[in-house]
Design a protein around this motif. Structure first.
Motif, PDB file in Angstrom:
ATOM      1  N   ALA B  48       2.536  -9.269   9.751  1.00 23.00           N
ATOM      2  CA  ALA B  48       2.287  -8.677   8.434  1.00 23.00           C
ATOM      3  C   ALA B  48       0.815  -8.295   8.321  1.00 23.00           C
ATOM      4  CB  ALA B  48       2.679  -9.662   7.341  1.00 23.00           C
ATOM      5  N   GLY B  49      -0.062  -9.189   8.814  1.00 27.09           N
ATOM      6  CA  GLY B  49      -1.486  -8.894   8.791  1.00 27.09           C
ATOM      7  C   GLY B  49      -1.813  -7.652   9.604  1.00 27.09           C
ATOM      8  N   THR B  50      -1.170  -7.555  10.775  1.00 22.98           N
ATOM      9  CA  THR B  50      -1.400  -6.396  11.642  1.00 22.98           C
ATOM     10  C   THR B  50      -1.033  -5.102  10.921  1.00 22.98           C
ATOM     11  OG1 THR B  50      -0.781  -7.788  13.488  1.00 22.98           O
ATOM     12  CG2 THR B  50      -0.905  -5.426  13.906  1.00 22.98           C
ATOM     13  N   ILE B  51       0.136  -5.128  10.283  1.00 20.47           N
ATOM     14  CA  ILE B  51       0.581  -3.928   9.568  1.00 20.47           C
ATOM     15  C   ILE B  51      -0.423  -3.555   8.492  1.00 20.47           C
ATOM     16  CG2 ILE B  51       2.344  -3.006   8.000  1.00 20.47           C
ATOM     17  CD1 ILE B  51       4.388  -4.690   9.452  1.00 20.47           C
ATOM     18  N   LEU B  52      -0.876  -4.551   7.730  1.00 19.54           N
ATOM     19  CA  LEU B  52      -1.782  -4.258   6.619  1.00 19.54           C
ATOM     20  C   LEU B  52      -3.128  -3.753   7.125  1.00 19.54           C
ATOM     21  CD1 LEU B  52      -0.955  -7.216   4.212  1.00 19.54           C
ATOM     22  CD2 LEU B  52      -0.320  -4.814   3.988  1.00 19.54           C
ATOM     23  N   VAL B  53      -3.642  -4.369   8.193  1.00 23.71           N
ATOM     24  CA  VAL B  53      -4.937  -3.917   8.723  1.00 23.71           C
ATOM     25  C   VAL B  53      -4.825  -2.476   9.222  1.00 23.71           C
ATOM     26  CG1 VAL B  53      -6.589  -4.211  10.609  1.00 23.71           C
ATOM     27  CG2 VAL B  53      -5.841  -6.183   9.283  1.00 23.71           C
ATOM     28  N   ALA B  54      -3.716  -2.189   9.910  1.00 21.37           N
ATOM     29  CA  ALA B  54      -3.536  -0.824  10.419  1.00 21.37           C
ATOM     30  C   ALA B  54      -3.373   0.163   9.273  1.00 21.37           C
ATOM     31  CB  ALA B  54      -2.321  -0.764  11.339  1.00 21.37           C
ATOM     32  N   ALA B  55      -2.816  -0.307   8.155  1.00 15.77           N
ATOM     33  CA  ALA B  55      -2.544   0.599   7.040  1.00 15.77           C
ATOM     34  C   ALA B  55      -3.771   0.847   6.172  1.00 15.77           C
ATOM     35  CB  ALA B  55      -1.411   0.049   6.179  1.00 15.77           C
ATOM     36  N   ALA B  56      -4.815   0.022   6.344  1.00 19.84           N
ATOM     37  CA  ALA B  56      -5.960   0.126   5.431  1.00 19.84           C
ATOM     38  C   ALA B  56      -6.653   1.493   5.469  1.00 19.84           C
ATOM     39  CB  ALA B  56      -6.945  -1.005   5.689  1.00 19.84           C
ATOM     40  N   PRO B  57      -7.064   1.999   6.656  1.00 15.42           N
ATOM     41  CA  PRO B  57      -7.722   3.313   6.638  1.00 15.42           C
ATOM     42  C   PRO B  57      -6.816   4.449   6.109  1.00 15.42           C
ATOM     43  CG  PRO B  57      -8.160   2.181   8.705  1.00 15.42           C
ATOM     44  CD  PRO B  57      -7.112   1.385   7.994  1.00 15.42           C
ATOM     45  N   PRO B  58      -5.559   4.558   6.581  1.00 13.54           N
ATOM     46  CA  PRO B  58      -4.712   5.600   5.987  1.00 13.54           C
ATOM     47  C   PRO B  58      -4.536   5.419   4.481  1.00 13.54           C
ATOM     48  CG  PRO B  58      -3.547   4.484   7.776  1.00 13.54           C
ATOM     49  CD  PRO B  58      -4.888   3.870   7.692  1.00 13.54           C
ATOM     50  N   MET B  59      -4.544   4.176   4.037  1.00 10.69           N
ATOM     51  CA  MET B  59      -4.395   3.912   2.606  1.00 10.69           C
ATOM     52  C   MET B  59      -5.546   4.509   1.820  1.00 10.69           C
ATOM     53  SD  MET B  59      -2.476   2.568   0.396  1.00 10.69           S
ATOM     54  CE  MET B  59      -3.013   3.496  -1.010  1.00 10.69           C
ATOM     55  N   LEU B  60      -6.767   4.302   2.334  1.00  8.46           N
ATOM     56  CA  LEU B  60      -7.939   4.842   1.631  1.00  8.46           C
ATOM     57  C   LEU B  60      -7.861   6.365   1.567  1.00  8.46           C
ATOM     58  CD1 LEU B  60     -10.837   2.642   3.056  1.00  8.46           C
ATOM     59  CD2 LEU B  60      -9.563   2.384   0.941  1.00  8.46           C
ATOM     60  N   ILE B  61      -7.492   6.976   2.694  1.00  4.02           N
ATOM     61  CA  ILE B  61      -7.417   8.441   2.725  1.00  4.02           C
ATOM     62  C   ILE B  61      -6.343   8.932   1.755  1.00  4.02           C
ATOM     63  CG2 ILE B  61      -6.877  10.434   4.166  1.00  4.02           C
ATOM     64  CD1 ILE B  61      -8.082   8.969   6.491  1.00  4.02           C
ATOM     65  N   ALA B  62      -5.195   8.263   1.787  1.00  5.10           N
ATOM     66  CA  ALA B  62      -4.098   8.687   0.920  1.00  5.10           C
ATOM     67  C   ALA B  62      -4.435   8.465  -0.555  1.00  5.10           C
ATOM     68  CB  ALA B  62      -2.809   7.942   1.285  1.00  5.10           C
ATOM     69  N   LEU B  63      -5.257   7.450  -0.816  1.00  8.93           N
ATOM     70  CA  LEU B  63      -5.685   7.201  -2.197  1.00  8.93           C
ATOM     71  C   LEU B  63      -6.459   8.405  -2.738  1.00  8.93           C
ATOM     72  CD1 LEU B  63      -6.101   5.224  -4.593  1.00  8.93           C
ATOM     73  CD2 LEU B  63      -8.112   4.355  -3.412  1.00  8.93           C
ATOM     74  N   GLY B  64      -7.431   8.865  -1.946  1.00  6.91           N
ATOM     75  CA  GLY B  64      -8.182  10.043  -2.360  1.00  6.91           C
ATOM     76  C   GLY B  64      -7.278  11.263  -2.470  1.00  6.91           C
ATOM     77  N   MET B  65      -6.362  11.385  -1.491  1.00  9.46           N
ATOM     78  CA  MET B  65      -5.454  12.536  -1.477  1.00  9.46           C
ATOM     79  C   MET B  65      -4.563  12.543  -2.719  1.00  9.46           C
ATOM     80  SD  MET B  65      -4.690  15.172   0.418  1.00  9.46           S
ATOM     81  CE  MET B  65      -4.968  14.922   2.155  1.00  9.46           C
ATOM     82  N   THR B  66      -4.197  11.353  -3.205  1.00 10.69           N
ATOM     83  CA  THR B  66      -3.352  11.290  -4.400  1.00 10.69           C
ATOM     84  C   THR B  66      -4.060  11.945  -5.583  1.00 10.69           C
ATOM     85  OG1 THR B  66      -2.529   9.185  -3.574  1.00 10.69           O
ATOM     86  CG2 THR B  66      -1.957   9.751  -5.823  1.00 10.69           C
ATOM     87  N   PHE B  67      -5.337  11.614  -5.748  1.00 13.13           N
ATOM     88  CA  PHE B  67      -6.098  12.236  -6.837  1.00 13.13           C
ATOM     89  C   PHE B  67      -6.114  13.762  -6.684  1.00 13.13           C
ATOM     90  CE2 PHE B  67      -7.628   7.982  -7.506  1.00 13.13           C
ATOM     91  CZ  PHE B  67      -7.961   7.943  -8.852  1.00 13.13           C
ATOM     92  N   VAL B  68      -6.389  14.207  -5.441  1.00 12.51           N
ATOM     93  CA  VAL B  68      -6.476  15.648  -5.202  1.00 12.51           C
ATOM     94  C   VAL B  68      -5.146  16.323  -5.516  1.00 12.51           C
ATOM     95  CG1 VAL B  68      -6.757  17.410  -3.432  1.00 12.51           C
ATOM     96  CG2 VAL B  68      -8.287  15.447  -3.471  1.00 12.51           C
ATOM     97  N   ILE B  69      -4.070  15.737  -5.007  1.00 10.21           N
ATOM     98  CA  ILE B  69      -2.752  16.368  -5.181  1.00 10.21           C
ATOM     99  C   ILE B  69      -2.331  16.316  -6.646  1.00 10.21           C
ATOM    100  CG2 ILE B  69      -0.305  16.146  -4.588  1.00 10.21           C
ATOM    101  CD1 ILE B  69      -1.090  15.504  -1.774  1.00 10.21           C
ATOM    102  N   LEU B  70      -2.712  15.256  -7.350  1.00  9.08           N
ATOM    103  CA  LEU B  70      -2.380  15.181  -8.772  1.00  9.08           C
ATOM    104  C   LEU B  70      -2.998  16.336  -9.555  1.00  9.08           C
ATOM    105  CD1 LEU B  70      -2.545  11.366  -9.605  1.00  9.08           C
ATOM    106  CD2 LEU B  70      -0.545  12.866  -9.735  1.00  9.08           C
ATOM    107  N   THR B  71      -4.159  16.836  -9.094  1.00  7.36           N
ATOM    108  CA  THR B  71      -4.750  17.988  -9.788  1.00  7.36           C
ATOM    109  C   THR B  71      -4.119  19.296  -9.324  1.00  7.36           C
ATOM    110  OG1 THR B  71      -6.470  18.380  -8.139  1.00  7.36           O
ATOM    111  CG2 THR B  71      -7.014  16.869  -9.934  1.00  7.36           C
TER     112      THR B  71
END
Lengths: 318, 326
Positions: B48-71
């Protein structure tokens, strides 16, 4: 000089620059190279440039049509990979079978994209994103992740042979350009395509088969991509599904946009697209010849894209 | 329309709405339950830790992308900025932890700012502007790494710890992602900026008429996206111990896919960060499951992700139509 002629002249430049700017840029870059780049005008160099740009031109043709309908196709690189993966599998049954199967794969992907866009009503970027994500993976799975050498002489002829002193690859690209330009300008389908891109709602109300036009456009785009894929395999003399057509969607979109086709649809410039692809190719070639790496070429390309789109925008808002 | 009809259509409406909003989460739970049942190795906390660590960078990028796409926009440059951010962080780590973090953030935010200004003030299409930024940032990264031949090794232990250390059994990166996601949710739900983001995506012209700072909001959204992509690159460099110059990272399209799977409409105006979290985790879990099956070609991950994406967006579109019809 009176004020009126002055302002008339300014308007001239404004309408003229977006229309012919890309040819001007290509011309200037060629002139620069003729004078300042050693061996630029040699036959072998010109051949290399044209051979390298041919697959991009072929993909960009389809992309231009899709963009003309106010769409976008991100899946072209994956389609190229699929075509590349299928060729070595079916080459045992002859070159015609191999080409047929890879074209059929293109048709299938085009149908998926087209149906998702036209019938399901997905945004083109999302519809084609799914194939973009999954397609290359499928291609690599099909080919077992292996790079396969291609030895079939007929297929290799398409990639590296000559006809009347000009590479076969370049002939094929030129013929496809002519066909697409003809279809766009002179056929009912071409007019309908532009109508759909110009105003889909109105076209629908006018009773034209909008959905069929859209589906056809995506099929044509994917078939052109699979042609580019099999030609790339023939040129490189090996099939590597994880590398063929990588990032070509961006090169193709760039060529189309720099060539003056607006992303908003309703207008397609085929020759402009060819010039756009040539411009980007020449920028890279020029930089490399003058010992500036791909880094500089990429930054220059970024600027060219922005300038091209900015200039086109000026005209639209006027 | 009779009263029962109205009640029924309201009910359909509600169900459809819930599925649209929570669909990705439901699929995520289903997939996790499936994985728990089938793969013994999936059941460890380590995994579970491995999955979360691997997901952290894509998560940050997708977070920013969510704001962009929402506009109603899109940011194709984040993949390049991610790689650039990593190289910059590794390069700057020779000057210590602070430099290793600040340099990539500053550069990537600046590129985001240029994106935002061009998009907000020249009305050029976000797709094109950020496509140019994709090329420009990649060029910059290549120039910095001698055309990709130089790999900078992280030279600050403190910075390296950022990528490898953990707190309560979870990597620092995961905590960082969790905190930023929560902040992002708060900003979107509780601030005027968040309201503007939704308003612009709903209708730009109407928002402008209502006095929403359309241009300002757009600029900030792209700055945010660039900033988060740079940060994601930096923490990835910290984890790997070097700035990896792998070209064509393709992170931008993965991020867009995660956002779309999470239920955010590409037309803007509707969607949520919670959905994006589910989307990112879903893609991460699929990847992890495929790694569990040792003899399965890892390229199946792409195939399955693509199929998931297609199914999810088709279902969403159909549901949307149902709701409009009812």
């Amino acid at each position: 000089m009176t004020t009126s002629t002055l302002s008339a002249r300014r308007t001239d430049v404004r309408s003229w620059l977006p229309e012919y700017g890309v040819y001007l840029a290509v011309g200037l870059l060629v002139l620069y190279n003729v004078f300042f780049t050693p061996y630029f005008l040699t036959l072998s160099n010109l051949r290399i440039q044209l051979i390298q740009v041919a697959p991009i031109v072929i993909v960009a043709l389809g992309m231009a049509l899709v963009i003309g309908t106010e769409g976008i196709d991100l899946s072209v690189g994956s389609v190229m990979a699929l075509a590349a993966a299928l060729i070595p599998l079916y080459l045992g049954y002859g070159v015609v079978a191999a080409i047929g199967v890879s074209l059929a794969a293109g048709i299938a992907v085009g149908l998926i994209n087209g149906v998702l866009v036209a019938r399901v009503g997905l945004q083109p970027i999302v519809a084609t994103l799914a194939v973009f994500v999954g397609g290359r993976g499928l291609a690599v799975v099909i080919s077992d992740g292996q790079l396969k050498d291609i030895r079939n002489p007929e297929l290799l002829y398409l990639g590296s042979g000559d006809l009347l002193g000009i590479p076969v690859l370049v002939w094929i690209a030129a013929v496809l350009v002519a066909i697409v330009a003809f279809v766009l300008r002179r056929t009912v389908f071409g007019r309908r395509l532009l109508a759909v891109g110009g105003n889909r709602r109105a076209t629908e109300l006018a009773g034209l088969p909008v959905k069929r036009v859209l589906i056809t456009v995506y099929v044509v785009c994917a078939v052109l991509a699979s042609i580019a894929g099999l030609l790339s395999v023939a040129r490189i003399q090996s099939s590597d599904a994880s590398a063929v057509g990588l990032l070509i969607e961006l090169s193709a979109i760039t060529a189309v946009v720099v060539g003056g086709t607006p992303l908003t649809g309703g207008k397609v410039r085929i020759l402009g697209t060819v010039a756009g692809a040539l411009l980007m190719q020449l920028v890279i070639a020029t930089m490399i010849k003058h010992d500036l790496g791909p880094s500089t070429a990429e930054m220059a390309q970024a600027v060219i894209i922005l300038v091209a789109v900015y200039v086109a925008r000026e005209r639209k808002t006027r | 329309m009779s009263a029962t009809d109205t009640a029924r259509s309201e009910r359909t409406d509600r169900i459809v709405g819930v599925v649209q909003r929570q669909g990705a989460f439901a699929v995520l739970v289903t997939v996790v339950v499936f994985a728990l049942a089938v793969f013994p190795d999936f059941r460890s906390l380590d995994n579970a830790g491995t999955i979360l660590v691997a997901a952290a960078p894509p998560m940050l990028i997708a977070l920013g992308m969510t704001f962009v796409i929402l506009t109603g926009g899109i940011d194709l440059s984040v993949g390049s900025l991610y790689v650039l951010g990593g190289v910059l962080a590794a390069w700057a780590s020779r000057y210590g932890l602070v430099a290793a973090v600040l340099v990539p953030l500053a550069v990537c935010a600046t590129i985001g700012l240029v994106n935002g200004l061009l998009i907000a003030y020249t009305r050029m299409a976000p797709f094109i502007v950020t496509l140019a930024a994709l090329l420009g940032a990649r060029g910059l990264m290549r120039a910095l790494s001698d055309e990709g031949s130089t790999t900078y090794v992280v030279q600050s232990d403190a910075f390296g710890t950022l990528g490898t250390g953990s707190l309560l059994g979870l990597g620092y990166q995961v905590w960082l992602a969790v905190v930023l996601v929560l902040i992002g949710m708060l900003v979107l739900a509780r601030t005027g900026f968040g309201q503007s983001v939704y308003a612009i995506g709903g209708s730009e012209d109407a928002s402008a008429l209502m006095g929403v700072g359309v241009r300002r909001t757009k600029v900030w959204v792209y700055v945010l996206s660039g900033l988060l992509a740079g940060l994601a690159g930096a923490i990835n460099a910290a984890k790997l111990g070097s700035g990896v110059t792998v070209l064509g990272a393709g992170m931008e399209l993965d991020a867009i896919a995660a956002v779309v799977i999470g239920g955010t409409l590409l037309t803007g105006g509707a969607g949520s960060i919670a959905g994006t979290v589910a989307g990112v985790l879903l893609l991460g879990v699929i990847q992890n499951m495929i790694n569990q099956v040792g003899d399965l070609n890892s390229n199946w991950q792409q195939v399955i992700s693509g199929v998931f994406l297609a199914v999810v967006v088709v279902v969403q579109t159909v549901l949307d139509r149902l709701r409009r019809a009812s």
